[in-house]
Design an enzyme around this catalytic site. Structure first.
Site, mmCIF file in Angstrom:
data_model
loop_
_atom_site.group_PDB
_atom_site.id
_atom_site.type_symbol
_atom_site.label_atom_id
_atom_site.label_comp_id
_atom_site.label_asym_id
_atom_site.label_seq_id
_atom_site.Cartn_x
_atom_site.Cartn_y
_atom_site.Cartn_z
ATOM 1 N N GLU A 363 15.705 17.941 -66.649
ATOM 2 C CA GLU A 363 15.877 16.480 -66.622
ATOM 3 C C GLU A 363 17.225 16.084 -65.998
ATOM 4 O O GLU A 363 17.883 15.144 -66.427
ATOM 5 C CB GLU A 363 15.641 15.873 -68.005
ATOM 6 C CG GLU A 363 14.206 16.155 -68.438
ATOM 7 C CD GLU A 363 13.605 15.232 -69.454
ATOM 8 O OE1 GLU A 363 14.091 14.104 -69.593
ATOM 9 O OE2 GLU A 363 12.608 15.630 -70.084
HETATM 10 N N1 CAA Z 1 18.100 4.958 -62.402
HETATM 11 C C1 CAA Z 1 17.518 3.965 -61.693
HETATM 12 N N2 CAA Z 1 17.485 3.976 -60.343
HETATM 13 C C2 CAA Z 1 18.037 5.027 -59.722
HETATM 14 C C3 CAA Z 1 18.649 6.101 -60.405
HETATM 15 C C4 CAA Z 1 18.664 6.031 -61.828
HETATM 16 N N3 CAA Z 1 19.218 7.000 -62.570
HETATM 17 N N4 CAA Z 1 19.098 7.004 -59.514
HETATM 18 C C5 CAA Z 1 18.814 6.526 -58.302
HETATM 19 N N5 CAA Z 1 18.166 5.337 -58.416
HETATM 20 C C6 CAA Z 1 17.689 4.469 -57.337
HETATM 21 C C7 CAA Z 1 18.850 4.007 -56.470
HETATM 22 O O1 CAA Z 1 19.411 2.818 -56.973
HETATM 23 C C8 CAA Z 1 18.187 3.807 -55.113
HETATM 24 O O2 CAA Z 1 17.507 2.570 -55.109
HETATM 25 P P1 CAA Z 1 17.737 1.492 -53.903
HETATM 26 O O3 CAA Z 1 17.350 2.144 -52.646
HETATM 27 O O4 CAA Z 1 16.866 0.333 -54.292
HETATM 28 O O5 CAA Z 1 19.167 1.170 -53.935
HETATM 29 C C9 CAA Z 1 17.125 4.889 -55.105
HETATM 30 O O6 CAA Z 1 16.845 5.232 -56.470
HETATM 31 C C10 CAA Z 1 17.554 6.127 -54.360
HETATM 32 O O7 CAA Z 1 18.723 6.577 -54.970
HETATM 33 P P2 CAA Z 1 19.822 7.426 -54.231
HETATM 34 O O8 CAA Z 1 20.075 6.862 -52.860
HETATM 35 O O9 CAA Z 1 20.988 7.530 -55.160
HETATM 36 O O10 CAA Z 1 19.085 8.834 -54.072
HETATM 37 P P3 CAA Z 1 19.750 10.246 -53.835
HETATM 38 O O11 CAA Z 1 18.711 11.046 -53.168
HETATM 39 O O12 CAA Z 1 21.086 10.129 -53.202
HETATM 40 O O13 CAA Z 1 20.069 10.828 -55.311
HETATM 41 C C11 CAA Z 1 19.579 11.560 -57.538
HETATM 42 C C12 CAA Z 1 19.282 10.606 -56.398
HETATM 43 C C13 CAA Z 1 20.325 10.761 -58.606
HETATM 44 C C14 CAA Z 1 20.408 12.764 -57.199
HETATM 45 C C15 CAA Z 1 18.160 11.960 -58.002
HETATM 46 O O14 CAA Z 1 17.521 12.684 -56.965
HETATM 47 C C16 CAA Z 1 18.099 12.733 -59.285
HETATM 48 O O15 CAA Z 1 18.258 12.162 -60.365
HETATM 49 N N6 CAA Z 1 17.822 14.059 -59.192
HETATM 50 C C17 CAA Z 1 17.563 14.876 -60.366
HETATM 51 C C18 CAA Z 1 16.088 14.964 -60.637
HETATM 52 C C19 CAA Z 1 15.795 15.373 -62.038
HETATM 53 O O16 CAA Z 1 16.414 14.926 -62.988
HETATM 54 N N7 CAA Z 1 14.776 16.218 -62.196
HETATM 55 C C20 CAA Z 1 14.323 16.611 -63.475
HETATM 56 C C21 CAA Z 1 12.917 17.113 -63.380
HETATM 57 S S1 CAA Z 1 11.880 16.487 -64.662
HETATM 58 C C22 CAA Z 1 12.024 17.577 -65.953
HETATM 59 O O17 CAA Z 1 12.907 18.378 -66.010
HETATM 60 C C23 CAA Z 1 11.028 17.357 -67.033
HETATM 61 C C24 CAA Z 1 10.746 18.557 -67.845
HETATM 62 O O18 CAA Z 1 9.745 19.220 -67.645
HETATM 63 C C25 CAA Z 1 11.589 18.869 -69.022
#
Ligand code: CAA
Length: 395
Positions: A363
């Site tokens: 996550e």
């Molecule tokens: N909350 C709400 N919106 C968000 C957000 C958040 N935490 N993070 C990004 N966004 C939105 C941004 O505001 C942006 O929107 P706009 O274009 O409207 O402005 C859009 O999403 C794209 O965001 P970024 O440009 O920041 O995207 P990025 O590619 O640079 O980075 C990241 C995003 C935060 C690194 C994201 O890819 C991320 O969180 N990665 C981790 C993924 C993750 O947590 N995976 C877990 C797998 S699920 C799991 O583990 C379940 C299980 O089985 C236990």
């Protein structure tokens, strides 16, 4: 400032603690050693209402607040994190995501089965080449008019072997980046859904983590969640809440290790007195108790913010980051306090140490949480959790 739990929260905490100690503890070592899925234990968790705690009663859920869910996660994680991750994914990713962003028809059709635990759900975002970089989805869903055709591979899927429903994140308009991603509800008995072998993991060994393959799966149009292009936001917003659940899991693992280490240190004697009376051990206990208390405040507070309808994105990232680091650090210390006994399965702490590691990875890794937090700081959006500061809701 008011830090007391209400009667309902205390009752949930006591029920979860009793369930974990009586029902989960006796078989936890064997399930971990053999990687046995806790089928009967999950059935009992469903019976007790732990699989859909926050879902609305009209959909068969418990209608409880996030803090009650956190308390239950914490108590169950003190004993068995395989069970708590199964519970966490079903509650805070699948049920919550569906109830918050699904249509009335989607909720009426799927939520009662998920919230009751009759069906278990999975959240299918990660791919072999898109883990932390979640926008780089390669799974595709092609619009065929009345349905989408889904193709691709998801991995590290918790509940992958047992789930009857997947929330699948897929690329629909590859040229549009994160705005070309959608989320879909997929039933696992549809043609084209295949489940790979169970992963043989370091920790949370009894939970079922699998790779899932989708080959020409027909997904009805009405199973898309939200407007076209909402899928990435759906995943991010759902994960913001999911991270509170994993933070609670980490808190429980740390707390479980601390309780065992404290008990052991009072009984085990060396150099003529209990080892707890030696400063080397007493100081470790002091550090453990202090950092667990700090993590607890962060985790409970992020749940509280969510329950108040306030912004909790950064608070949940901070809580997960800190609680998971505390869990890792102090499960290692709990093993150290146990000495040689800590290194064998019978004393539980080595399992807690192995289980702790995943809380820094899934996550969103600790590095991803630091990205989320630092971006909020630099964009001037950080909802500063400073006592005495005004409580503002982010627009
Ligand atoms: N909350 C709400 N919106 C968000 C957000 C958040 N935490 N993070 C990004 N966004 C939105 C941004 O505001 C942006 O929107 P706009 O274009 O409207 O402005 C859009 O999403 C794209 O965001 P970024 O440009 O920041 O995207 P990025 O590619 O640079 O980075 C990241 C995003 C935060 C690194 C994201 O890819 C991320 O969180 N990665 C981790 C993924 C993750 O947590 N995976 C877990 C797998 S699920 C799991 O583990 C379940 C299980 O089985 C236990």
């Amino acid at each position: 400032m008011f830090f007391e739990l209400n009667e309902e929260q205390l009752a949930v905490q006591a029920a979860a603690r009793e369930f974990a100690q009586k029902e989960l503890k006796p078989g936890v070592i064997e399930r971990d050693a053999k990687g046995l899925y806790p089928k009967e234990e999950v059935r009992k968790m469903a019976e007790l209402g732990f699989m859909g705690m926050m879902a609305s009663p009209e959909y068969g859920g418990g209608g409880m607040d996030t803090l009650s869910y956190v308390l239950a996660m914490e108590e169950i994680s003190k004993v068995d994190s395989s069970c708590s991750v199964i519970m966490s994914v079903n509650n805070s990713l699948v049920c919550w995501g569906l109830e918050t962003y699904g249509t009335e028809e989607q909720k009426a059709k799927y939520l009662p089965r998920l919230a009751s635990g009759e069906w278990i759900g999975a959240f299918c975002l990660s791919e072999p080449e898109a883990g932390s970089d979640a926008t780089s989805q390669r799974t595709t869903a092609v619009d065929m008019g009345d349905h989408y055709l889904l193709n691709g591979t998801k991995n590290w899927i918790t509940n992958g072997g047992t789930s009857r429903l997947h929330l699948v994140i897929a690329q629909t308009h590859p040229e549009a980046g994160h705005r070309g991603i959608n989320a879909f509800i997929v039933e696992t008995d549809w043609n084209g859904v295949a489940i790979g072998a169970k992963e043989d993991k370091l920790g949370i060994r009894a939970s079922d983590t699998h790779t899932i393959m989708y080959t020409d799966v027909k997904v009805p149009k009405e199973n898309r969640i939200g407007d076209d292009g909402f899928g990435f936001k759906f995943a991010m917003k759902t994960l913001n809440g999911g991270r509170i659940g994993i933070a609670a899991q980490a808190l429980g693992i740390a707390g479980g290790a601390y309780e065992l280490a404290l008990e052991y240190s009072k009984q085990r004697e060396a150099f003529g007195k209990p080892i707890s009376k030696h400063q080397a051990i007493a100081f470790k206990l002091a550090d453990m108790a202090t950092e667990i208390e700090a993590a607890k405040l962060m985790v409970y507070r992020s749940a509280w913010l969510k329950d108040q309808g306030m912004d909790y994105d950064t608070a949940s990232a901070m809580a997960k980051l800190y609680a998971s680091e505390v869990a890792m650090r102090h499960t290692v210390e709990a093993v150290q306090i146990h000495g040689g006994y800590g290194y064998v399965k019978e004393y539980h702490v080595e399992r807690l140490m192995r289980d702790a590691k995943i809380t820094q990875i899934y996550e969103g890794t600790s590095e991803i949480q630091r990205i989320v937090i630092s971006r909020a700081i630099l964009q001037g959006q950080l909802y500063l959790p400073i006592f005495g500061g005004a409580l503002e809701q982010k627009a």
